[in-house]
Design an enzyme around this catalytic site. Structure first.
Site, PDB file in Angstrom:
ATOM      1  N   ASP A 117       8.601   5.336  -8.578  1.00 48.54           N
ATOM      2  CA  ASP A 117       7.560   4.916  -7.768  1.00 48.54           C
ATOM      3  C   ASP A 117       8.241   4.815  -6.436  1.00 48.54           C
ATOM      4  O   ASP A 117       9.366   4.206  -6.189  1.00 48.54           O
ATOM      5  CB  ASP A 117       7.018   3.627  -8.283  1.00 48.54           C
ATOM      6  CG  ASP A 117       5.822   3.071  -7.374  1.00 48.54           C
ATOM      7  OD1 ASP A 117       4.969   3.922  -7.148  1.00 48.54           O
ATOM      8  OD2 ASP A 117       5.762   1.787  -7.343  1.00 48.54           O
ATOM      9  N   HIS A 124       1.827  -0.963   4.331  1.00 44.80           N
ATOM     10  CA  HIS A 124       2.064  -1.691   3.161  1.00 44.80           C
ATOM     11  C   HIS A 124       3.644  -2.276   3.383  1.00 44.80           C
ATOM     12  O   HIS A 124       3.791  -3.481   2.949  1.00 44.80           O
ATOM     13  CB  HIS A 124       1.916  -0.983   1.972  1.00 44.80           C
ATOM     14  CG  HIS A 124       2.727  -1.578   0.782  1.00 44.80           C
ATOM     15  ND1 HIS A 124       1.982  -2.531   0.192  1.00 44.80           N
ATOM     16  CD2 HIS A 124       3.697  -1.229   0.040  1.00 44.80           C
ATOM     17  CE1 HIS A 124       2.464  -2.979  -0.859  1.00 44.80           C
ATOM     18  NE2 HIS A 124       3.661  -2.288  -0.913  1.00 44.80           N
ATOM     19  N   ARG A 133       9.552 -11.813   3.684  1.00 46.33           N
ATOM     20  CA  ARG A 133      10.764 -11.949   4.461  1.00 46.33           C
ATOM     21  C   ARG A 133      10.333 -12.284   5.709  1.00 46.33           C
ATOM     22  O   ARG A 133      10.774 -11.747   6.849  1.00 46.33           O
ATOM     23  CB  ARG A 133      11.792 -10.851   4.534  1.00 46.33           C
ATOM     24  CG  ARG A 133      12.269 -10.457   2.974  1.00 46.33           C
ATOM     25  CD  ARG A 133      13.056  -8.957   3.163  1.00 46.33           C
ATOM     26  NE  ARG A 133      12.364  -7.816   3.215  1.00 46.33           N
ATOM     27  CZ  ARG A 133      11.746  -7.029   2.540  1.00 46.33           C
ATOM     28  NH1 ARG A 133      11.848  -7.446   1.196  1.00 46.33           N
ATOM     29  NH2 ARG A 133      11.152  -6.066   2.885  1.00 46.33           N
ATOM     30  N   GLU A 191      -1.960  -2.125  -7.424  1.00 51.20           N
ATOM     31  CA  GLU A 191      -1.297  -1.389  -6.165  1.00 51.20           C
ATOM     32  C   GLU A 191      -2.059  -0.064  -6.358  1.00 51.20           C
ATOM     33  O   GLU A 191      -1.901   0.675  -7.147  1.00 51.20           O
ATOM     34  CB  GLU A 191       0.282  -1.351  -6.458  1.00 51.20           C
ATOM     35  CG  GLU A 191       0.929  -2.453  -6.065  1.00 51.20           C
ATOM     36  CD  GLU A 191       2.339  -2.297  -5.695  1.00 51.20           C
ATOM     37  OE1 GLU A 191       3.108  -1.175  -6.138  1.00 51.20           O
ATOM     38  OE2 GLU A 191       2.876  -3.191  -4.962  1.00 51.20           O
ATOM     39  N   GLU A 193      -2.542   3.740  -5.640  1.00 53.37           N
ATOM     40  CA  GLU A 193      -1.369   4.630  -5.209  1.00 53.37           C
ATOM     41  C   GLU A 193      -1.960   6.135  -5.584  1.00 53.37           C
ATOM     42  O   GLU A 193      -2.702   6.297  -6.409  1.00 53.37           O
ATOM     43  CB  GLU A 193       0.077   4.646  -5.846  1.00 53.37           C
ATOM     44  CG  GLU A 193       0.553   3.127  -5.660  1.00 53.37           C
ATOM     45  CD  GLU A 193       1.860   2.953  -6.317  1.00 53.37           C
ATOM     46  OE1 GLU A 193       2.522   4.044  -6.302  1.00 53.37           O
ATOM     47  OE2 GLU A 193       2.651   2.061  -6.375  1.00 53.37           O
ATOM     48  N   ASP A 225      -0.376   0.930 -10.007  1.00 47.69           N
ATOM     49  CA  ASP A 225       0.717   0.319 -10.189  1.00 47.69           C
ATOM     50  C   ASP A 225       0.804  -1.165 -10.547  1.00 47.69           C
ATOM     51  O   ASP A 225       1.260  -1.915  -9.521  1.00 47.69           O
ATOM     52  CB  ASP A 225       1.968   0.784  -9.355  1.00 47.69           C
ATOM     53  CG  ASP A 225       3.360   0.318  -9.633  1.00 47.69           C
ATOM     54  OD1 ASP A 225       3.493   0.281 -10.622  1.00 47.69           O
ATOM     55  OD2 ASP A 225       4.040  -0.146  -8.709  1.00 47.69           O
ATOM     56  N   ARG A 229       3.264 -10.292  -9.242  1.00 51.00           N
ATOM     57  CA  ARG A 229       4.080 -10.775  -8.065  1.00 51.00           C
ATOM     58  C   ARG A 229       5.026 -11.860  -8.110  1.00 51.00           C
ATOM     59  O   ARG A 229       6.054 -12.064  -7.603  1.00 51.00           O
ATOM     60  CB  ARG A 229       3.163 -11.207  -6.680  1.00 51.00           C
ATOM     61  CG  ARG A 229       2.213 -10.082  -6.494  1.00 51.00           C
ATOM     62  CD  ARG A 229       2.845  -8.737  -5.800  1.00 51.00           C
ATOM     63  NE  ARG A 229       1.982  -7.476  -5.705  1.00 51.00           N
ATOM     64  CZ  ARG A 229       2.394  -6.483  -5.451  1.00 51.00           C
ATOM     65  NH1 ARG A 229       3.590  -6.101  -5.558  1.00 51.00           N
ATOM     66  NH2 ARG A 229       1.428  -5.607  -4.928  1.00 51.00           N
ATOM     67  N   GLN A 232       7.816 -10.505 -10.399  1.00 45.42           N
ATOM     68  CA  GLN A 232       8.648  -9.610  -9.482  1.00 45.42           C
ATOM     69  C   GLN A 232       9.481 -10.594  -8.360  1.00 45.42           C
ATOM     70  O   GLN A 232      10.908 -10.153  -8.262  1.00 45.42           O
ATOM     71  CB  GLN A 232       7.584  -8.696  -8.740  1.00 45.42           C
ATOM     72  CG  GLN A 232       8.284  -7.745  -7.757  1.00 45.42           C
ATOM     73  CD  GLN A 232       7.085  -7.004  -7.054  1.00 45.42           C
ATOM     74  OE1 GLN A 232       6.026  -6.896  -7.519  1.00 45.42           O
ATOM     75  NE2 GLN A 232       7.669  -6.107  -6.302  1.00 45.42           N
ATOM     76  N   TYR A 236      13.578  -9.728  -8.492  1.00 45.58           N
ATOM     77  CA  TYR A 236      13.782  -8.464  -8.111  1.00 45.58           C
ATOM     78  C   TYR A 236      15.372  -8.282  -7.187  1.00 45.58           C
ATOM     79  O   TYR A 236      15.631  -7.023  -6.926  1.00 45.58           O
ATOM     80  CB  TYR A 236      12.591  -8.027  -7.199  1.00 45.58           C
ATOM     81  CG  TYR A 236      12.569  -8.350  -5.851  1.00 45.58           C
ATOM     82  CD1 TYR A 236      12.151  -9.760  -5.486  1.00 45.58           C
ATOM     83  CD2 TYR A 236      12.853  -7.274  -4.757  1.00 45.58           C
ATOM     84  CE1 TYR A 236      12.386  -9.958  -4.250  1.00 45.58           C
ATOM     85  CE2 TYR A 236      12.888  -7.635  -3.569  1.00 45.58           C
ATOM     86  CZ  TYR A 236      12.676  -8.830  -3.109  1.00 45.58           C
ATOM     87  OH  TYR A 236      12.658  -9.364  -1.945  1.00 45.58           O
ATOM     88  N   LYS A 245       6.438  -4.951 -13.183  1.00 48.02           N
ATOM     89  CA  LYS A 245       6.003  -3.561 -12.916  1.00 48.02           C
ATOM     90  C   LYS A 245       5.807  -2.891 -14.273  1.00 48.02           C
ATOM     91  O   LYS A 245       4.833  -2.132 -14.671  1.00 48.02           O
ATOM     92  CB  LYS A 245       6.653  -2.685 -12.273  1.00 48.02           C
ATOM     93  CG  LYS A 245       6.730  -3.242 -10.491  1.00 48.02           C
ATOM     94  CD  LYS A 245       5.810  -2.941  -9.692  1.00 48.02           C
ATOM     95  CE  LYS A 245       6.012  -2.967  -8.313  1.00 48.02           C
ATOM     96  NZ  LYS A 245       5.250  -2.735  -7.423  1.00 48.02           N
ATOM     97  N   THR A 249       1.278   0.860 -16.261  1.00 48.69           N
ATOM     98  CA  THR A 249       0.724   1.788 -15.063  1.00 48.69           C
ATOM     99  C   THR A 249      -0.239   2.663 -15.662  1.00 48.69           C
ATOM    100  O   THR A 249      -0.205   3.337 -16.365  1.00 48.69           O
ATOM    101  CB  THR A 249       1.998   2.649 -14.623  1.00 48.69           C
ATOM    102  OG1 THR A 249       3.235   1.775 -14.311  1.00 48.69           O
ATOM    103  CG2 THR A 249       1.768   3.413 -13.144  1.00 48.69           C
ATOM    104  N   THR A 340       2.403   2.025  -2.676  1.00 46.69           N
ATOM    105  CA  THR A 340       0.689   1.262  -2.191  1.00 46.69           C
ATOM    106  C   THR A 340       0.511   2.179  -1.013  1.00 46.69           C
ATOM    107  O   THR A 340       1.211   2.242  -0.168  1.00 46.69           O
ATOM    108  CB  THR A 340       0.959  -0.230  -2.245  1.00 46.69           C
ATOM    109  OG1 THR A 340       1.808  -0.626  -3.341  1.00 46.69           O
ATOM    110  CG2 THR A 340      -0.373  -0.892  -1.777  1.00 46.69           C
ATOM    111  N   GLU A 354      -1.706  -7.855   0.008  1.00 43.98           N
ATOM    112  CA  GLU A 354      -2.049  -7.762   1.433  1.00 43.98           C
ATOM    113  C   GLU A 354      -3.285  -8.252   1.857  1.00 43.98           C
ATOM    114  O   GLU A 354      -3.485  -9.127   2.811  1.00 43.98           O
ATOM    115  CB  GLU A 354      -1.679  -6.329   1.851  1.00 43.98           C
ATOM    116  CG  GLU A 354      -0.258  -5.796   1.677  1.00 43.98           C
ATOM    117  CD  GLU A 354      -0.484  -4.289   1.578  1.00 43.98           C
ATOM    118  OE1 GLU A 354      -0.274  -3.701   2.428  1.00 43.98           O
ATOM    119  OE2 GLU A 354      -0.307  -3.625   0.433  1.00 43.98           O
TER     120      GLU A 354
END
Lengths: 406, 406
Positions: A117, A124, A133, A191, A193, A225, A229, A232, A236, A245, A249, A340, A354
């Site tokens: 992926d 995104h 962040r 997600e 995609e 996908d 959250r 994750q 992660y 994830k 999928t 995404t 988002e």
């Protein structure tokens, strides 16, 4: 209506002809099918009835042999199918070999080898960077404009459209929690995609050049996908997404061959940073690697987003070059997701993360507010691309319903 | 020497009996083999000659059918093999079915489904943290003691011991470089690991409990997770390792069944943090999940490290519970690596990154100094475990030679 009489303007007309694998209802036998309108042609049976030399590629329970056959064979098979479904001389022979879509079961159309992926939408990546962040000096990581960032996902949990998605459980830890807690994910996300399907394999140690993309990649499909959250976010660092994830999928049941998308090819966004030669798609002789696919994301039938694939910064050709530049080999059935798809506008974002800004601004749906997905929600991705003479080429939808954690 | 006369104390004696897939030299036919001393028994031919009910599991070109057969079948097959190679009555029948190891080609013994790599050594994680994040308040990330961190790797580039490893090329960027540069990796490294091979699959949505580890995992092997540190350092934020690892992962040609390692079972290190119930191996009724495997890492025949697997903080059973707790399904042939095995002492570190402290303190080998691997270097991992009555159970070695970038 007889199968040849596809309505004018149908996005699954004879200019499209995506491939899938189906069983007639009540049968467990899997066969390669080609979609025409809302009918499925039994491709192997058609090849047998018409004495086609491509019978051995089509009379199979999976697309893998066709995928492995290579670009010349892909073209020949597509040309043959086009002539079969458009030539009235074949009508009588083929009519019994069509099945209404509503009377077949659709399966995962190929055996997934490795699943990778990517993370190729600048919109995104910037949105995610700002959400996760907020204190970083730049919302993009320093490497983002120099290479298409990717990671391996779980091939064994790639499922076909229509498969229920069980809400995953796992560890999460909010900023105020002294220790992680365990339970069903409370931030289950979409997600949106596009997935690319590798046909022709390579040997270990042999990178694929940017210009050889269409020698190896057979076609594409929509891909969701699914992402937890909260799981994750806790897991992660430092080795990337894993259980957030790997629970599922979803891919569409129909693989659209690249040849059906010639009119959708487009230049990617202007590159803001110089690229190393193996990724430089502005070099002479390199074809534009973008695809103009208009995606639509619906929750319980209500469209929440319309992400434009043409805005992706990194192309599928660049992703293939990146994935193999270290000598990693390809196998028939390798699948890679674009990442995404999010456009610049708010209504073009391909994830709830988002769209709701990590739950801060829930969506107002006809059946209530949504920060993240609730049990029972049905998510459907659909898309079309410009075809010849003002037609549309439809991509197979990918849908899935959230069922409660076990 | 006739095959039954394995020297006393041979680590591949009749108490071991690992499984592999071989072809007699000059043949391309693949067959399941069982190693006894420095001989390979053609297991399918033996089963046929002795009229065994397990013939269908053994007369195959891969271990997958045996892997899928489940724990009861694994036990029966092992008991049958043990009786065949120890009962003098079978000697005349079986002798022609043994091949000297030096006269066979060994293959990847199973079809790898998904490949996952963990990060389960506290010593390794602390060393890496200190090297890469010297300013972080703790060398471990906040999640490290709460869950076994893992990520998916590339299944298609898992290769059998003896396969040459082409030095990967890719992007790297030193702190002083204004932009990334492209070229062959200059920090090519070893990761000494143990790989676990899943036999019995699961359905999507069904986690594997900690206590069910041995119902699903068939056996283990040595694994070298080759790593290009310069490529990895530039690419891995935020989605984890990708091209720095995906060019090759080497596994031994012999899979040691867990049943051969009963005497090597041991308690893992004391847990410093309370664990959530699905990972809590101090709970009543849970067997100790550690294995006492003594690993040796040699570069060009010179031993550079002796990592003790018994020091791993997270066990293989915990890793399996973690990998599936979100409902992700298992497939026969799933492979997961323990993560680099590093003990507390300097001579017990399982990577050059740690042994040379990221190149600062090169190793003094008989053929020169080594910060990282040079072209032509041959890396060999070997290991043994305590067996019954003071014997040793040998693990199949995993070896690979670095060849220049293409």
């Amino acid at each position: 209506m007889p199968p040849f009489d596809v309505p004018e303007g149908d996005p699954f007309g004879p200019h499209n002809l995506p491939y899938g694998v189906f069983s007639p209802s009540g049968s467990r036998e899997r066969r390669v099918g080609v979609r025409l309108g809302d009918q499925v042609l039994d491709a192997g049976a058609a090849a047998a009835a018409l004495g086609s030399p491509h019978h051995a590629l089509l009379a199979r329970p999976t697309l893998n042999p066709l995928l492995a056959a290579g670009r010349a064979a892909w073209s020949e098979v597509r040309a043959a199918l086009t002539s079969w479904v458009t030539d009235p001389a074949h009508r009588e022979t083929l009519e019994p070999l069509f099945h209404p879509l509503s009377e077949v079961d659709l399966h995962l159309p190929f055996e997934v080898a490795d699943y990778v992926d990517f993370y190729a939408s600048e919109n995104h990546a910037r949105n995610v960077g700002k959400v996760f962040r907020p204190d970083a000096p730049d919302s993009l990581t320093p490497n983002w404009k120099h290479l298409p960032i990717g990671y391996h996902g779980r091939a064994g949990t790639v499922v076909v459209s229509g498969t229920d998605v069980v809400r995953p459980s796992g560890q999460r830890k909010g900023p105020a929690d002294p220790a992680p807690v365990f339970g069903p994910s409370i931030r289950l996300d979409i997600e949106a995609e596009v997935g690319f399907v590798v046909g022709v394999p390579t040997e270990l140690g042999a990178p694929v050049a940017l210009g050889d993309f269409r020698e190896h990649v057979f076609g594409l499909c929509l891909l969701n996908d699914w992402s937890a959250r909260d799981i994750q976010a806790w897991e992660y660092v430092p080795l990337g997404p894993f259980l957030g994830k790997s629970f599922a999928t979803s891919v569409s049941a129909w693989i659209t061959p690249l040849e059906a998308l010639e009119h959708a090819r487009t230049a990617p966004p202007e590159r803001t940073h110089p690229l190393l030669p193996y990724l430089d798609d502005a070099a002479p002789g390199i074809e534009p690697g973008g695809y103009d696919l208009r995606i639509s994301v619906a929750v319980n039938g209500h469209v929440v987003s319309e992400p434009p694939f043409s805005t992706m910064y990194w192309t599928a050709a660049q992703q293939l070059a990146q994935m193999t530049v270290n000598g990693a080999s390809l196998r028939t059935g390798d699948l890679y997701g674009s990442g995404t798809v999010s456009g610049p506008d708010e209504h073009q974002r391909g994830s709830l993360l988002e769209l709701t800004w990590n739950g801060r601004d829930p969506l107002d749906l006809p059946d209530g507010k949504r920060a993240f997905l609730e049990d029972g929600d049905v998510v459907t991705l659909s898309a079309w691309a410009p075809g010849p003479n003002g037609t549309r080429v439809g991509l197979g939808e990918v849908t899935g319903r959230i069922v409660p954690s076990v």
